[in-house]
Enzyme design. Structure first.
Site, mmCIF file in Angstrom:
data_model
loop_
_atom_site.group_PDB
_atom_site.id
_atom_site.type_symbol
_atom_site.label_atom_id
_atom_site.label_comp_id
_atom_site.label_asym_id
_atom_site.label_seq_id
_atom_site.Cartn_x
_atom_site.Cartn_y
_atom_site.Cartn_z
ATOM 1 N N PHE A 131 24.074 44.268 43.605
ATOM 2 C CA PHE A 131 24.964 45.708 43.737
ATOM 3 C C PHE A 131 24.066 46.512 42.468
ATOM 4 O O PHE A 131 23.791 46.000 41.382
ATOM 5 C CB PHE A 131 26.266 45.572 42.998
ATOM 6 C CG PHE A 131 27.032 46.816 43.379
ATOM 7 C CD1 PHE A 131 27.502 47.221 44.414
ATOM 8 C CD2 PHE A 131 27.508 47.579 41.904
ATOM 9 C CE1 PHE A 131 28.392 48.353 44.386
ATOM 10 C CE2 PHE A 131 28.280 48.903 41.973
ATOM 11 C CZ PHE A 131 28.502 49.099 43.410
ATOM 12 N N ASP A 139 28.617 37.536 39.025
ATOM 13 C CA ASP A 139 29.459 38.920 39.273
ATOM 14 C C ASP A 139 30.275 38.446 40.258
ATOM 15 O O ASP A 139 30.011 37.944 41.341
ATOM 16 C CB ASP A 139 28.446 39.974 39.570
ATOM 17 C CG ASP A 139 29.214 41.403 39.977
ATOM 18 O OD1 ASP A 139 30.413 41.075 40.390
ATOM 19 O OD2 ASP A 139 28.524 42.350 39.939
ATOM 20 N N TYR A 192 40.079 46.149 40.845
ATOM 21 C CA TYR A 192 40.736 47.300 41.542
ATOM 22 C C TYR A 192 40.451 46.929 43.222
ATOM 23 O O TYR A 192 40.937 47.780 43.987
ATOM 24 C CB TYR A 192 40.180 48.424 41.462
ATOM 25 C CG TYR A 192 38.587 48.577 41.119
ATOM 26 C CD1 TYR A 192 38.013 48.720 42.290
ATOM 27 C CD2 TYR A 192 37.910 48.709 39.809
ATOM 28 C CE1 TYR A 192 36.284 48.571 41.835
ATOM 29 C CE2 TYR A 192 36.852 48.537 39.598
ATOM 30 C CZ TYR A 192 35.668 48.681 40.723
ATOM 31 O OH TYR A 192 34.649 48.715 40.652
ATOM 32 N N LYS A 193 39.789 45.521 43.524
ATOM 33 C CA LYS A 193 39.691 45.521 45.036
ATOM 34 C C LYS A 193 41.007 44.433 45.148
ATOM 35 O O LYS A 193 41.738 44.687 45.619
ATOM 36 C CB LYS A 193 38.181 44.529 45.021
ATOM 37 C CG LYS A 193 36.977 45.763 44.714
ATOM 38 C CD LYS A 193 35.670 44.793 44.933
ATOM 39 C CE LYS A 193 34.588 45.621 44.195
ATOM 40 N NZ LYS A 193 34.193 46.836 44.840
ATOM 41 N N ARG A 198 31.167 48.432 57.017
ATOM 42 C CA ARG A 198 31.751 47.247 56.402
ATOM 43 C C ARG A 198 33.068 47.093 56.337
ATOM 44 O O ARG A 198 33.731 48.371 55.963
ATOM 45 C CB ARG A 198 31.049 47.335 55.004
ATOM 46 C CG ARG A 198 31.633 46.148 53.971
ATOM 47 C CD ARG A 198 31.168 46.156 52.420
ATOM 48 N NE ARG A 198 31.906 47.139 51.747
ATOM 49 C CZ ARG A 198 31.708 46.987 50.440
ATOM 50 N NH1 ARG A 198 30.919 46.231 49.847
ATOM 51 N NH2 ARG A 198 32.393 48.100 49.661
#
Length: 410
Positions: free
Chosen positions: A133, A210, A235-236, A384
């Site tokens: 990322f 991560d 927050y996912k 995605r």
């Protein structure tokens, strides 16, 4: 497409939903009026009804009535208490090793910078991969410029991910830190966390994982696998809401020698003395910097509680099932349009999303949003599909795939 296929796809989805042991969880979320399918929970999870109620209580009671007293009553210890809950339920981590606070970028900087300093000038190399990322790559680049560390780039197959062999080839006696994502944000490739951690340790290096795309949906068992450091967002799959802070994990064996670089008053051993000079608090207290973002933390615990109640293994099984349904359906429904699955077909190597590729998908993605079907787009040509096991139904996935087929048929 044959008229029979949509009926069969929907019937399969209905049967899977009916037998889903987590089907009751969907009713625990706030309804999204007008939404046909939400398949972006790996970017922003949906809110639980309990979270809406908890936020209201915080505003009306904890903040509105107790006011400043809430710091003494609960908020000062919230980063540590909530960190322990995430560690226990989602990370396989014993208490006093996980803390919540800061954005993912800031938490990553703090832990990576501390690890580079601990590795020392004899081990100035950071091993990382080109498909990670952007934040991970950018933070590492900044730390390299700041410290003189050297970045050693692993170049994985974008449709796969970082493998132990690739890491082995990059490790030397000068490797100080290995920085990798457990689940690749584009392809959903699940890295071999236990083996890569073992290889790095054998070379004398620390590993920083991560976990942004795996926490709350895949097992990681950090303590059992001897992981040194980890960061992840909330927050996912943890449902903390937009801007909810990240967590950081530091194995107990490293806490005395690692010193994070952002020395703020809340990380001081005695924050309210407010005296001259900084003295880091013991354990994970020393990895806190500024005032905890209480409003951003309040939503996390409800999802952690829900994961604990149903079991992380059941959540992971549902993620596998949703992904397998997508891959099988794509072969049947979208293959004739040239749609490719660029996520791993192996269930054991795939995380909680599936990425599909097609030259028209930038256009199709926007059209789907206009139809209240909400996936994500990743450059250059990937849609995605985020498959949040607690809130996503098979019927939503079926409808999204059929809408994609219809748009490609125009």
């Amino acid at each position: 497409m044959s008229a029979v296929l949509p009926d069969r796809l929907r019937e399969q989805a209905a049967a899977l939903d009916a037998s889903d042991p987590l089907r009751h969880c969907r009713d625990l979320y706030l309804p999204a009026d007008g939404l046909v399918a939400y398949l972006d929970g790996n970017s922003l999870g949906r809110p639980l009804r309990a979270t809406a109620e908890r936020i209201t209580r915080l505003v009306e009671h904890d903040w509105g009535t107790r006011l400043i007293r809430s710091w003494d009553e609960q908020w000062m210890e919230l980063p540590l208490r909530l960190g322990d809950r995430i560690g226990e339920v989602c990370l396989g981590a014993a208490p006093d090793q996980t803390v919540v606070g800061d954005s993912t970028t800031v938490m990553l900087y703090k832990l990576l910078r501390a690890a580079v300093a601990a590795a020392g000038p004899e081990r100035p190399e950071i091993v990382l991969d080109t498909e990670n990322f952007p934040t991970d790559r950018y933070v590492a680049e900044g730390i390299a410029a700041e410290t003189g560390a050297r970045l050693v780039w692993v170049e994985p197959d974008p449709a796969k991910g970082v493998t132990p062999d690739l890491v082995t080839d990059a490790l030397t006696e000068r490797t100080g830190v290995v920085l990798l994502s457990h689940v690749a944000y584009k392809s959903a490739w699940v890295a071999d966390l236990p083996e890569i951690t073992r290889l790095a340790h054998a070379a004398g290096a620390l590993v920083l994982w991560d976990l942004c795309h795996s926490v709350g949906v895949l097992r990681t068992d950090l303590d059992a696998h001897g992981v040194d450091l980890a960061v992840g967002c909330t927050y996912k799959f943890l449902g903390g809401g937009p801007g909810a802070p990240a967590f950081g994990y530091v194995a107990a064996r490293h806490q005395e020698r690692l010193r994070q670089p952002i020395q703020g008053w809340m990380g001081h051993a005695e924050p309210f003395v407010m005296g001259p000079g900084y003295r880091a608090g013991a354990g994970m207290r020393g990895f806190i910097s500024g005032t905890p973002p209480v409003l951003g933390m309040v939503g996390i615990e409800d999802t952690v509680d829900l994961i604990e109640s149903v079991g992380l293994d059941a959540v992971q099984d549902k993620a596998v099932g949703l992904g397998r349904y997508v891959i099988d359906a794509v072969d049947e429904v979208l293959g004739s349009h040239g749609v490719r699955v660029v996520s791993p077909p192996d269930d054991a190597r795939r995380g909680g999303h599936v990425t599909l590729a097609h030259p028209r998908f930038r256009e199709v993605y926007r059209q789907l949003w206009d139809q209240d079907v909400v996936p994500d787009f990743r450059e250059p040509d990937g849609i995605r599909l985020g498959l949040s096991p607690l809130s996503t139904s098979y019927a939503e996935v079926a409808e999204a795939l059929l809408r994609i087929e219809a748009l490609l048929s125009d």
